[in-house]
Design a protein around this motif. Structure first.
Motif, PDB file in Angstrom:
ATOM      1  N   ARG A 167      28.592 -23.724 -22.416  1.00 14.99           N
ATOM      2  CA  ARG A 167      28.297 -22.888 -23.577  1.00 14.99           C
ATOM      3  C   ARG A 167      26.824 -22.896 -23.965  1.00 14.99           C
ATOM      4  O   ARG A 167      26.349 -21.967 -24.611  1.00 14.99           O
ATOM      5  CB  ARG A 167      29.152 -23.350 -24.763  1.00 14.99           C
ATOM      6  N   TRP A 168      26.124 -23.960 -23.574  1.00 13.79           N
ATOM      7  CA  TRP A 168      24.709 -24.048 -23.903  1.00 13.79           C
ATOM      8  C   TRP A 168      23.914 -24.444 -22.666  1.00 13.79           C
ATOM      9  O   TRP A 168      24.472 -24.964 -21.699  1.00 13.79           O
ATOM     10  CB  TRP A 168      24.476 -25.071 -25.017  1.00 13.79           C
ATOM     11  N   SER A 169      22.601 -24.230 -22.713  1.00 17.62           N
ATOM     12  CA  SER A 169      21.760 -24.530 -21.564  1.00 17.62           C
ATOM     13  C   SER A 169      21.590 -26.038 -21.407  1.00 17.62           C
ATOM     14  O   SER A 169      21.842 -26.820 -22.339  1.00 17.62           O
ATOM     15  CB  SER A 169      20.382 -23.884 -21.737  1.00 17.62           C
ATOM     16  N   GLU A 170      21.129 -26.447 -20.222  1.00 14.84           N
ATOM     17  CA  GLU A 170      20.915 -27.868 -19.953  1.00 14.84           C
ATOM     18  C   GLU A 170      19.900 -28.458 -20.914  1.00 14.84           C
ATOM     19  O   GLU A 170      20.053 -29.580 -21.390  1.00 14.84           O
ATOM     20  CB  GLU A 170      20.449 -28.053 -18.506  1.00 14.84           C
ATOM     21  N   THR A 171      18.840 -27.677 -21.223  1.00 12.33           N
ATOM     22  CA  THR A 171      17.806 -28.152 -22.157  1.00 12.33           C
ATOM     23  C   THR A 171      18.364 -28.353 -23.549  1.00 12.33           C
ATOM     24  O   THR A 171      18.069 -29.357 -24.218  1.00 12.33           O
ATOM     25  CB  THR A 171      16.642 -27.150 -22.207  1.00 12.33           C
ATOM     26  N   GLN A 172      19.190 -27.418 -24.006  1.00 15.70           N
ATOM     27  CA  GLN A 172      19.771 -27.519 -25.343  1.00 15.70           C
ATOM     28  C   GLN A 172      20.697 -28.718 -25.465  1.00 15.70           C
ATOM     29  O   GLN A 172      20.640 -29.473 -26.447  1.00 15.70           O
ATOM     30  CB  GLN A 172      20.515 -26.224 -25.684  1.00 15.70           C
ATOM     31  N   TYR A 195      31.582 -36.142 -28.528  1.00 12.36           N
ATOM     32  CA  TYR A 195      31.713 -34.752 -28.099  1.00 12.36           C
ATOM     33  C   TYR A 195      31.844 -33.827 -29.297  1.00 12.36           C
ATOM     34  O   TYR A 195      31.164 -32.793 -29.373  1.00 12.36           O
ATOM     35  CB  TYR A 195      32.931 -34.601 -27.188  1.00 12.36           C
ATOM     36  N   ALA A 196      32.689 -34.188 -30.255  1.00 10.93           N
ATOM     37  CA  ALA A 196      32.869 -33.354 -31.445  1.00 10.93           C
ATOM     38  C   ALA A 196      31.577 -33.262 -32.245  1.00 10.93           C
ATOM     39  O   ALA A 196      31.237 -32.204 -32.783  1.00 10.93           O
ATOM     40  CB  ALA A 196      33.994 -33.921 -32.312  1.00 10.93           C
ATOM     41  N   THR A 197      30.847 -34.378 -32.338  1.00 15.59           N
ATOM     42  CA  THR A 197      29.573 -34.379 -33.055  1.00 15.59           C
ATOM     43  C   THR A 197      28.562 -33.461 -32.379  1.00 15.59           C
ATOM     44  O   THR A 197      27.902 -32.645 -33.035  1.00 15.59           O
ATOM     45  CB  THR A 197      29.007 -35.804 -33.125  1.00 15.59           C
ATOM     46  N   LEU A 198      28.439 -33.579 -31.065  1.00 18.85           N
ATOM     47  CA  LEU A 198      27.503 -32.723 -30.325  1.00 18.85           C
ATOM     48  C   LEU A 198      27.903 -31.256 -30.418  1.00 18.85           C
ATOM     49  O   LEU A 198      27.044 -30.373 -30.522  1.00 18.85           O
ATOM     50  CB  LEU A 198      27.451 -33.160 -28.863  1.00 18.85           C
ATOM     51  N   LEU A 199      29.199 -30.992 -30.388  1.00 14.02           N
ATOM     52  CA  LEU A 199      29.684 -29.619 -30.494  1.00 14.02           C
ATOM     53  C   LEU A 199      29.251 -29.013 -31.826  1.00 14.02           C
ATOM     54  O   LEU A 199      28.776 -27.868 -31.882  1.00 14.02           O
ATOM     55  CB  LEU A 199      31.208 -29.598 -30.363  1.00 14.02           C
ATOM     56  N   GLY A 200      29.387 -29.787 -32.902  1.00 16.60           N
ATOM     57  CA  GLY A 200      28.974 -29.308 -34.219  1.00 16.60           C
ATOM     58  C   GLY A 200      27.476 -29.098 -34.318  1.00 16.60           C
ATOM     59  O   GLY A 200      27.011 -28.098 -34.886  1.00 16.60           O
ATOM     60  N   TRP A 201      26.703 -30.039 -33.777  1.00 18.23           N
ATOM     61  CA  TRP A 201      25.247 -29.922 -33.816  1.00 18.23           C
ATOM     62  C   TRP A 201      24.765 -28.719 -33.016  1.00 18.23           C
ATOM     63  O   TRP A 201      23.864 -28.000 -33.440  1.00 18.23           O
ATOM     64  CB  TRP A 201      24.606 -31.197 -33.288  1.00 18.23           C
ATOM     65  N   LEU A 202      25.336 -28.501 -31.840  1.00 12.45           N
ATOM     66  CA  LEU A 202      24.922 -27.382 -31.001  1.00 12.45           C
ATOM     67  C   LEU A 202      25.272 -26.043 -31.646  1.00 12.45           C
ATOM     68  O   LEU A 202      24.491 -25.088 -31.575  1.00 12.45           O
ATOM     69  CB  LEU A 202      25.573 -27.499 -29.624  1.00 12.45           C
ATOM     70  N   LYS A 203      26.433 -25.958 -32.268  1.00  6.19           N
ATOM     71  CA  LYS A 203      26.814 -24.729 -32.964  1.00  6.19           C
ATOM     72  C   LYS A 203      25.862 -24.456 -34.125  1.00  6.19           C
ATOM     73  O   LYS A 203      25.529 -23.308 -34.414  1.00  6.19           O
ATOM     74  CB  LYS A 203      28.254 -24.840 -33.478  1.00  6.19           C
ATOM     75  N   ARG A 204      25.418 -25.529 -34.781  1.00  6.91           N
ATOM     76  CA  ARG A 204      24.499 -25.384 -35.915  1.00  6.91           C
ATOM     77  C   ARG A 204      23.095 -24.994 -35.458  1.00  6.91           C
ATOM     78  O   ARG A 204      22.473 -24.097 -36.029  1.00  6.91           O
ATOM     79  CB  ARG A 204      24.446 -26.708 -36.690  1.00  6.91           C
ATOM     80  N   ASP A 205      22.576 -25.688 -34.439  1.00  6.45           N
ATOM     81  CA  ASP A 205      21.192 -25.482 -34.007  1.00  6.45           C
ATOM     82  C   ASP A 205      21.022 -24.326 -33.036  1.00  6.45           C
ATOM     83  O   ASP A 205      19.945 -23.734 -32.945  1.00  6.45           O
ATOM     84  CB  ASP A 205      20.658 -26.765 -33.355  1.00  6.45           C
ATOM     85  N   PHE A 206      22.060 -24.011 -32.273  1.00  2.00           N
ATOM     86  CA  PHE A 206      21.976 -22.927 -31.283  1.00  2.00           C
ATOM     87  C   PHE A 206      23.208 -22.040 -31.396  1.00  2.00           C
ATOM     88  O   PHE A 206      24.055 -22.014 -30.501  1.00  2.00           O
ATOM     89  CB  PHE A 206      21.851 -23.491 -29.865  1.00  2.00           C
ATOM     90  N   PRO A 207      23.336 -21.301 -32.508  1.00  2.00           N
ATOM     91  CA  PRO A 207      24.532 -20.460 -32.699  1.00  2.00           C
ATOM     92  C   PRO A 207      24.606 -19.388 -31.628  1.00  2.00           C
ATOM     93  O   PRO A 207      23.586 -18.847 -31.203  1.00  2.00           O
ATOM     94  CB  PRO A 207      24.308 -19.853 -34.089  1.00  2.00           C
ATOM     95  N   PRO A 208      25.821 -19.080 -31.171  1.00  2.00           N
ATOM     96  CA  PRO A 208      25.975 -18.052 -30.130  1.00  2.00           C
ATOM     97  C   PRO A 208      25.607 -16.683 -30.662  1.00  2.00           C
ATOM     98  O   PRO A 208      25.798 -16.374 -31.837  1.00  2.00           O
ATOM     99  CB  PRO A 208      27.467 -18.139 -29.778  1.00  2.00           C
ATOM    100  N   GLU A 209      25.055 -15.846 -29.779  1.00  2.00           N
ATOM    101  CA  GLU A 209      24.701 -14.483 -30.153  1.00  2.00           C
ATOM    102  C   GLU A 209      25.956 -13.638 -30.296  1.00  2.00           C
ATOM    103  O   GLU A 209      26.949 -13.845 -29.603  1.00  2.00           O
ATOM    104  CB  GLU A 209      23.781 -13.869 -29.098  1.00  2.00           C
TER     105      GLU A 209
END
Length: 228
Positions: A167-172, A195-209
């Motif tokens: 769902r996100w890039s390797e860098t993200q 995993y749940a923590t990272l999922l929440g952080w990624l959704k917050r910092d890199f929301p899908p278009e």
């Protein structure tokens, strides 16, 4: 005897681990195809110390032990003693989702050529049945986790790691893993699920278009698995 290995595993870990993992992968897939030796959410294979010495005559017993340990530490294989007999200390092996994904991406051809020995072992008592739906759904939960981050304190299974990268890039993903690792180390924080923590952080910092007619929403890997 000829030996095969996956170049990705050899590059990321070592040639020794790649050769050993290929042996385990071949027989795990063979047993899975024949629906035998299933336990603890995985299909298994086993080799005695004597058999491994014959299979890999160019390694000493100590070298084989080191290779097995390295494979475990790197999250490539799992080992168990699965016999119901307490005096039977036979070690069984299986591969993790990390290895399965590597082989799936490489589409490596697995044939009987990769091994000159035939495996004729008795099935683990009570485990020669096909896994039911609940067992298949809990495989990801029973898989051993690998450590990530600068401080080695972020733990993810192979399935969880692959889902994040789907769902996100390797860098993200790497950025958030490092942030979580540093935050837990500095604040002494603990989380029930990294995993749940990272999922929440990624959704917050890199929301899908938002999808558009020109760019429809792609199907995620976990959605494909669920629909398959």
């Amino acid at each position: 005897m000829q030996y095969q290995f996956d170049t990705t595993i050899a590059e990321q870990y070592s040639l020794e681990e790649a050769v050993f993992v290929h042996r385990i992968y071949h027989w795990v897939m063979h047993n899975a195809a024949n629906e035998r030796n299933f336990a603890d959410g995985h299909y298994w294979t086993h080799d005695s110390a004597q058999a491994l010495a014959r299979l890999f005559p160019f390694w000493t017993a100590r070298q084989i032990q080191r290779i097995v340990q390295n494979c475990r530490e790197h999250g490539l294989i799992l080992t168990r003693q699965l016999s119901n007999n307490p005096t039977d200390r036979t070690l069984w092996y299986t591969v993790t989702e990390t290895v399965k994904c590597i082989y799936a991406n490489g589409e490596m051809d697995l044939t009987d050529r990769c091994n000159g020995f035939n495996q004729t072992v008795e099935c683990i008592k009570g485990t020669n049945k096909r896994p039911n739906k609940r067992q298949r759904e809990t495989r990801a939960q029973t898989e051993e986790k690998s450590a990530y981050g600068e401080f080695g304190n972020v733990y993810l299974t192979g399935v969880e790691y692959d889902k994040l990268h789907a769902r996100w890039s390797e860098t993200q993903v790497a950025q958030e893993i490092e942030a979580l690792s540093a935050y837990m180390a500095s604040r002494r924080k603990r989380y029930a699920s990294h995993y749940a923590t990272l999922l929440g952080w990624l959704k917050r910092d890199f929301p899908p278009e938002e999808p558009s007619a020109e760019r429809p929403k792609p199907m995620l890997i976990e959605e494909e698995w669920a629909n398959g």
